[in-house]
Design an enzyme around this catalytic site. Structure first.
Site, PDB file in Angstrom:
ATOM      1  N   ASP A  69       5.178  20.248   7.100  1.00 44.25           N
ATOM      2  CA  ASP A  69       6.057  21.417   7.003  1.00 44.25           C
ATOM      3  C   ASP A  69       7.342  21.117   6.226  1.00 44.25           C
ATOM      4  O   ASP A  69       7.844  21.975   5.490  1.00 44.25           O
ATOM      5  CB  ASP A  69       6.405  21.932   8.411  1.00 44.25           C
ATOM      6  CG  ASP A  69       7.035  20.849   9.281  1.00 44.25           C
ATOM      7  OD1 ASP A  69       6.404  19.789   9.458  1.00 44.25           O
ATOM      8  OD2 ASP A  69       8.172  21.043   9.749  1.00 44.25           O
ATOM      9  N   GLN A  70       7.879  19.899   6.363  1.00 47.13           N
ATOM     10  CA  GLN A  70       9.138  19.565   5.679  1.00 47.13           C
ATOM     11  C   GLN A  70       8.959  19.518   4.165  1.00 47.13           C
ATOM     12  O   GLN A  70       9.844  19.919   3.417  1.00 47.13           O
ATOM     13  CB  GLN A  70       9.683  18.224   6.169  1.00 47.13           C
ATOM     14  CG  GLN A  70      10.037  18.214   7.630  1.00 47.13           C
ATOM     15  CD  GLN A  70      11.110  19.244   7.950  1.00 47.13           C
ATOM     16  OE1 GLN A  70      12.173  19.266   7.347  1.00 47.13           O
ATOM     17  NE2 GLN A  70      10.796  20.122   8.883  1.00 47.13           N
ATOM     18  N   LYS A 101       0.847  -1.204   0.000  1.00 45.61           N
ATOM     19  CA  LYS A 101       0.000   0.000   0.000  1.00 45.61           C
ATOM     20  C   LYS A 101       0.883   1.255   0.000  1.00 45.61           C
ATOM     21  O   LYS A 101       0.703   2.158  -0.812  1.00 45.61           O
ATOM     22  CB  LYS A 101      -0.895   0.027   1.245  1.00 45.61           C
ATOM     23  CG  LYS A 101      -1.556   1.384   1.467  1.00 45.61           C
ATOM     24  CD  LYS A 101      -2.363   1.449   2.742  1.00 45.61           C
ATOM     25  CE  LYS A 101      -1.590   1.790   3.990  1.00 45.61           C
ATOM     26  NZ  LYS A 101      -1.438   3.220   4.270  1.00 45.61           N
ATOM     27  N   ASN A 102       1.850   1.285   0.913  1.00 48.87           N
ATOM     28  CA  ASN A 102       2.613   2.528   1.077  1.00 48.87           C
ATOM     29  C   ASN A 102       3.614   2.773  -0.044  1.00 48.87           C
ATOM     30  O   ASN A 102       4.133   3.878  -0.181  1.00 48.87           O
ATOM     31  CB  ASN A 102       3.305   2.548   2.445  1.00 48.87           C
ATOM     32  CG  ASN A 102       2.286   2.772   3.551  1.00 48.87           C
ATOM     33  OD1 ASN A 102       1.142   3.141   3.287  1.00 48.87           O
ATOM     34  ND2 ASN A 102       2.691   2.548   4.786  1.00 48.87           N
ATOM     35  N   ILE A 121       8.084   7.273  16.537  1.00 48.85           N
ATOM     36  CA  ILE A 121       7.765   7.977  15.286  1.00 48.85           C
ATOM     37  C   ILE A 121       6.518   8.859  15.428  1.00 48.85           C
ATOM     38  O   ILE A 121       6.527  10.002  14.988  1.00 48.85           O
ATOM     39  CB  ILE A 121       7.567   6.967  14.119  1.00 48.85           C
ATOM     40  CG1 ILE A 121       8.773   6.016  14.002  1.00 48.85           C
ATOM     41  CG2 ILE A 121       7.323   7.701  12.794  1.00 48.85           C
ATOM     42  CD1 ILE A 121      10.095   6.637  13.620  1.00 48.85           C
ATOM     43  N   CYS A 137      -4.470  13.219  12.337  1.00 46.70           N
ATOM     44  CA  CYS A 137      -5.182  11.942  12.284  1.00 46.70           C
ATOM     45  C   CYS A 137      -5.011  11.249  13.622  1.00 46.70           C
ATOM     46  O   CYS A 137      -4.356  11.780  14.516  1.00 46.70           O
ATOM     47  CB  CYS A 137      -4.713  11.090  11.121  1.00 46.70           C
ATOM     48  SG  CYS A 137      -3.118  10.346  11.386  1.00 46.70           S
ATOM     49  N   ARG A 157      -4.432  11.002   3.887  1.00 44.42           N
ATOM     50  CA  ARG A 157      -3.366  12.003   3.974  1.00 44.42           C
ATOM     51  C   ARG A 157      -2.359  11.901   2.831  1.00 44.42           C
ATOM     52  O   ARG A 157      -1.774  12.887   2.410  1.00 44.42           O
ATOM     53  CB  ARG A 157      -2.592  11.832   5.277  1.00 44.42           C
ATOM     54  CG  ARG A 157      -3.386  11.982   6.518  1.00 44.42           C
ATOM     55  CD  ARG A 157      -2.500  11.729   7.698  1.00 44.42           C
ATOM     56  NE  ARG A 157      -1.247  12.450   7.543  1.00 44.42           N
ATOM     57  CZ  ARG A 157      -1.086  13.724   7.795  1.00 44.42           C
ATOM     58  NH1 ARG A 157      -2.081  14.432   8.257  1.00 44.42           N
ATOM     59  NH2 ARG A 157       0.078  14.308   7.601  1.00 44.42           N
ATOM     60  N   ASP A 197       4.817   0.793  11.780  1.00 48.63           N
ATOM     61  CA  ASP A 197       3.607   0.154  11.241  1.00 48.63           C
ATOM     62  C   ASP A 197       3.453  -1.296  11.686  1.00 48.63           C
ATOM     63  O   ASP A 197       2.439  -1.926  11.393  1.00 48.63           O
ATOM     64  CB  ASP A 197       3.597   0.230   9.704  1.00 48.63           C
ATOM     65  CG  ASP A 197       3.428   1.655   9.217  1.00 48.63           C
ATOM     66  OD1 ASP A 197       3.086   2.525  10.040  1.00 48.63           O
ATOM     67  OD2 ASP A 197       3.644   1.904   8.016  1.00 48.63           O
ATOM     68  N   ARG A 217       0.844  14.985  12.538  1.00 49.33           N
ATOM     69  CA  ARG A 217       1.396  14.721  11.204  1.00 49.33           C
ATOM     70  C   ARG A 217       1.440  15.933  10.267  1.00 49.33           C
ATOM     71  O   ARG A 217       0.780  15.960   9.236  1.00 49.33           O
ATOM     72  CB  ARG A 217       0.634  13.562  10.552  1.00 49.33           C
ATOM     73  CG  ARG A 217       0.713  12.294  11.362  1.00 49.33           C
ATOM     74  CD  ARG A 217      -0.010  11.140  10.735  1.00 49.33           C
ATOM     75  NE  ARG A 217       0.698  10.567   9.621  1.00 49.33           N
ATOM     76  CZ  ARG A 217       0.227   9.579   8.876  1.00 49.33           C
ATOM     77  NH1 ARG A 217      -0.953   9.087   9.129  1.00 49.33           N
ATOM     78  NH2 ARG A 217       0.916   9.099   7.880  1.00 49.33           N
ATOM     79  N   PRO A 218       2.236  16.945  10.636  1.00 51.00           N
ATOM     80  CA  PRO A 218       2.353  18.111   9.753  1.00 51.00           C
ATOM     81  C   PRO A 218       3.089  17.778   8.447  1.00 51.00           C
ATOM     82  O   PRO A 218       3.716  16.717   8.346  1.00 51.00           O
ATOM     83  CB  PRO A 218       3.167  19.110  10.582  1.00 51.00           C
ATOM     84  CG  PRO A 218       3.910  18.283  11.575  1.00 51.00           C
ATOM     85  CD  PRO A 218       3.095  17.036  11.824  1.00 51.00           C
ATOM     86  N   ARG A 242      -8.788   0.064   4.450  1.00 48.79           N
ATOM     87  CA  ARG A 242      -7.902   1.032   3.787  1.00 48.79           C
ATOM     88  C   ARG A 242      -6.575   0.402   3.406  1.00 48.79           C
ATOM     89  O   ARG A 242      -5.913   0.860   2.475  1.00 48.79           O
ATOM     90  CB  ARG A 242      -7.625   2.211   4.731  1.00 48.79           C
ATOM     91  CG  ARG A 242      -8.823   3.102   4.945  1.00 48.79           C
ATOM     92  CD  ARG A 242      -8.422   4.319   5.720  1.00 48.79           C
ATOM     93  NE  ARG A 242      -7.196   4.886   5.172  1.00 48.79           N
ATOM     94  CZ  ARG A 242      -6.371   5.665   5.832  1.00 48.79           C
ATOM     95  NH1 ARG A 242      -6.623   5.977   7.080  1.00 48.79           N
ATOM     96  NH2 ARG A 242      -5.294   6.138   5.255  1.00 48.79           N
TER      97      ARG A 242
END
Ligand code: EPZ
Length: 420
Positions: free
Chosen positions: A124-125, A22-23, A329, A116, A92, A307, A121-122, A399
């Site tokens: 910004d990076q 998925k990822n 994390i 979430c 996201r 995960d 979980r910004p 999902r």
């Protein structure tokens, strides 16, 4: 909302073919926006999240279809560079289209994902790196509106991520592949999913050095071409099913996968007493007796993956002794703890640490899934509890786990979906 009814106790044993990751699929689908011709992507899992990304790209005018596990996309004509809130809020990872759109068209308007259940979980990076490449970024009404400098192309630069970010690295390497000049990125994520994306970009004609290392150097090219590529196996799905063997004195053979992808997880399984054997494209876990307690800290690759934290915790719940699990994390990834405790586990949380005192068995209970991986820990716990458990809010599991009921049934789990 659908629920699972699971009647235990089962010995989790049998063979399961692992789906595409998925990822890895999500950034690879976003990358299909980059070339101005056709790309064919194989081994794409059938999931709510991959469907969402396909819908998002189709909404931009890309001619995209999924036939079985193959996605074919022709991105010759892209009509808009817009990712609406309605889709982004459900996933996201939609933010990954930002890098592809900015890179190819020099323009994008993408809804900002919210927080979430596992943390704030910004992004910004991601934005900082695009700004370093000359993009002008405004956040207005919940949308990131970005455009490249005059001339319409981002400009290569040196950029160091403040922290290791998987999505940030993926977004930026897509954009940098079509930037003017060379981009040198430091502190990149080295997760196998990032490597998979970089390899597909190279197959599209991108010039990337340092793939799989913290320093990537990308020499921008004028255009990318389509390619045919296959998504890597889902290491988390693999690990989730193997964990079932450890919880139930079971014997699980996962095929279509690779031990290369999950060394840190397999090492922990062995430390817990499992016999792990591997071949070219398979991994088998055989467990006799109760698991041994272990200490785990989640880390960026090649450390233990966050995960797999919830699934490993479910194994630790049944271990002989006390395990310590540190989540490094995400700030809020222990939502499954109260639910596992409702099933008879003995877990205490102290900040980012969970102290798990092993119990002999789980007891069945109605429980609520809180996120994707938490759902799997509850499913496995329910399978190991004697009696009937109901797991609510299983949309989380839909999902990310392809064909989950069939696969669990093949492993001996008595599971039924209750539609609601
Ligand atoms: C990816 O999320 C995965 N999602 C997650 O999988 C996984 O848990 C995570 O990487 C870590 O391995 C996908 O690949 C679609 P990050 P991502 O950016 O990219 C902070 C699952 O269950 N951060 O590496 O969003 C962030 O808040 C999921 O399949 C910033 O502060 O993760 C987090 O604490 C869930 N600013 C940490 O870094 C940023 O700009 C790691 O996030 C970016 C991230």
């Amino acid at each position: 909302m659908d629920k699972f009814k699971i009647i235990g106790k089962s010995r989790i044993a049998g063979e399961v073919a692992v789906s595409g990751s998925k990822n890895a699929s999500l950034p690879l689908l976003a990358a299909m926006l980059l070339p101005s011709d056709e790309t064919i992507l194989h081994n794409v899992p059938t999931l709510k999240d991959t469907d969402t990304l396909i819908k998002l790209i189709a909404g931009m005018g890309v001619n995209i279809k999924k036939e079985g596990n193959t996605v074919i996309a022709d991105a010759r004509h892209v009509a808009n560079y817009y990712a609406p809130y309605e889709l982004v809020r459900t996933m996201r990872a939609s933010i990954l289209v930002l890098g592809a759109l900015l890179g190819r068209f020099g323009e994008a308007e993408v809804s900002l994902p919210g927080g979430c259940s596992i943390g704030s979980r910004p992004v910004d990076q991601h934005l900082k790196a695009f700004e370093a490449m000359g993009a002008v970024i405004n956040v207005e009404n919940g949308y990131v509106k970005a455009h490249a400098p005059a001339g319409g192309r981002l400009i290569g630069c040196d950029f160091t991520f403040d922290m290791v970010t998987v999505g940030g690295t993926e977004n930026v390497i897509m954009a940098a592949s079509l930037a003017k000049g060379t981009t040198r990125l430091e502190n990149c994520a080295c997760e196998p999913e990032v490597v998979d994306l970089a390899n597909m970009l190279v197959a599209m004609g991108a010039k990337i050095d340092g793939i799989g290392t913290p320093t990537m150097i990308i020499e921008g090219v004028e255009s990318l071409h389509g390619c045919e590529y296959s998504v890597i196996a889902d290491r988390i799905e693999t690990g989730s099913y193997l964990a079932g063997a450890l919880m139930s004195e079971g014997d699980v053979l996962t095929t279509n996968t690779s031990a290369e992808l999950l060394h840190p997880v397999l090492k922990k399984f062995e430390a817990m007493g499992a016999t792990i054997t591997t071949g070219d494209n398979w991994i088998r876990a055989v467990m006799k007796g109760r698991p041994k307690a272990v200490d785990i800290r989640t880390q960026v690759h090649p450390g233990f993956p966050t995960d797999m934290q919830a699934q490993l915790m479910a194994v630790c719940c049944l271990a002989d002794g006390t395990s310590t699990i540190i989540e490094n994390i995400f700030e809020n990834r222990f939502m499954h703890v109260p639910e596992l405790n409702r099933m008879g586990a003995n877990i205490r949380i102290d900040g980012h640490t969970a102290i798990v005192t092993g119990v002999e068995k789980f007891s069945p209970a109605p429980v609520m899934a809180t996120d994707l991986r938490a759902s799997m820990s509850l499913v496995m716990a329910a399978a190991c509890a004697e009696g009937e458990s109901i797991i609510d809010r299983i949309y989380h599991i839909d999902r990310g786990y392809d064909n989950v009921e069939q696969k669990l049934k093949a492993l001996g789990v008595n599971i039924e979906r209750i539609q609601g």
